[in-house]
Design an enzyme around this catalytic site. Sequence first.
Site, PDB file in Angstrom:
ATOM      1  CB  THR A  73      -1.203   0.003   1.091  1.00  0.00           C
ATOM      2  OG1 THR A  73      -0.199  -0.186   2.386  1.00  0.00           O
ATOM      3  CG2 THR A  73      -1.938  -1.145   1.176  1.00  0.00           C
ATOM      4  CB  SER A  82       4.459   5.808  -3.274  1.00  0.00           C
ATOM      5  OG  SER A  82       5.684   5.618  -2.904  1.00  0.00           O
ATOM      6  CG  ASP A 109       5.737  -4.987  10.558  1.00  0.00           C
ATOM      7  OD1 ASP A 109       6.768  -5.129   9.981  1.00  0.00           O
ATOM      8  OD2 ASP A 109       5.228  -4.096  11.398  1.00  0.00           O
ATOM      9  CB  ALA A 149       7.911  -2.336  -2.253  1.00  0.00           C
ATOM     10  CE  LYS A 173      16.982  10.071  -0.795  1.00  0.00           C
ATOM     11  NZ  LYS A 173      16.609   9.973  -2.117  1.00  0.00           N
ATOM     12  CE1 TYR A 203      14.712   4.395   2.841  1.00  0.00           C
ATOM     13  CE2 TYR A 203      15.798   5.711   1.441  1.00  0.00           C
ATOM     14  CZ  TYR A 203      15.009   4.822   1.678  1.00  0.00           C
ATOM     15  OH  TYR A 203      14.256   4.523   0.582  1.00  0.00           O
TER      16      TYR A 203
END
Length: 186
Positions: free
Chosen positions: A42, A44, A97, A117, A163, A171
């Site tokens: 759910t 992006s 989860d 994802a 990144k 992150y």
Amino acid sequence: RRRGYNPARHWRQIRSHRAKYPRHRHWTQLGLAVRLVVTGGTGSLGRAITRQRIRQSDDVVVVFSRSEYTQAEFAASLTADLGRDIVASRVRWCLGDVRDSERLRMAFHGADVVIHAAALKRVDAVAMHADETVKTNIIGTMNVCRAAIDCHVPKVLLISSDKAVLPTNSYGASKQMAEWVATGFN
């Protein structure tokens, strides 16, 4: 056309083979549907992947995420775009989860492909909650890989980030570690 060749019979044999051997590794090459699990379904990227697979293939997509509200919201959006019959027949909703190995195994049962994802990705929040980031982005990736191996899932795709190349924040470092974890399981 070859003599004695019947295309309809040929495709019946392929479907019969698929029923007999449920994890045939060349399904997509044969044009047959696969069972796809999208962790973080759910988010992006998860939403975009799910929409694309539903529109462009006959795949059954299992949307795995930890928020029942965003699942309901996404289900309503998909139903409005694609119709209730398509969503009801081709999308499965699994609340869970990536930190929960048992729940992952339940979701991965019978899957042909897992697209991982799920991640904590807001750089400001990640910096303040490094322990949660490690649990989700690194240990969660490890759980996904282990569950996929336990459930004999032939393909796992990790969605990473630019990144992760020469990371300058927590992150990026967590995504780089997730890549190393996934590569270690390969």
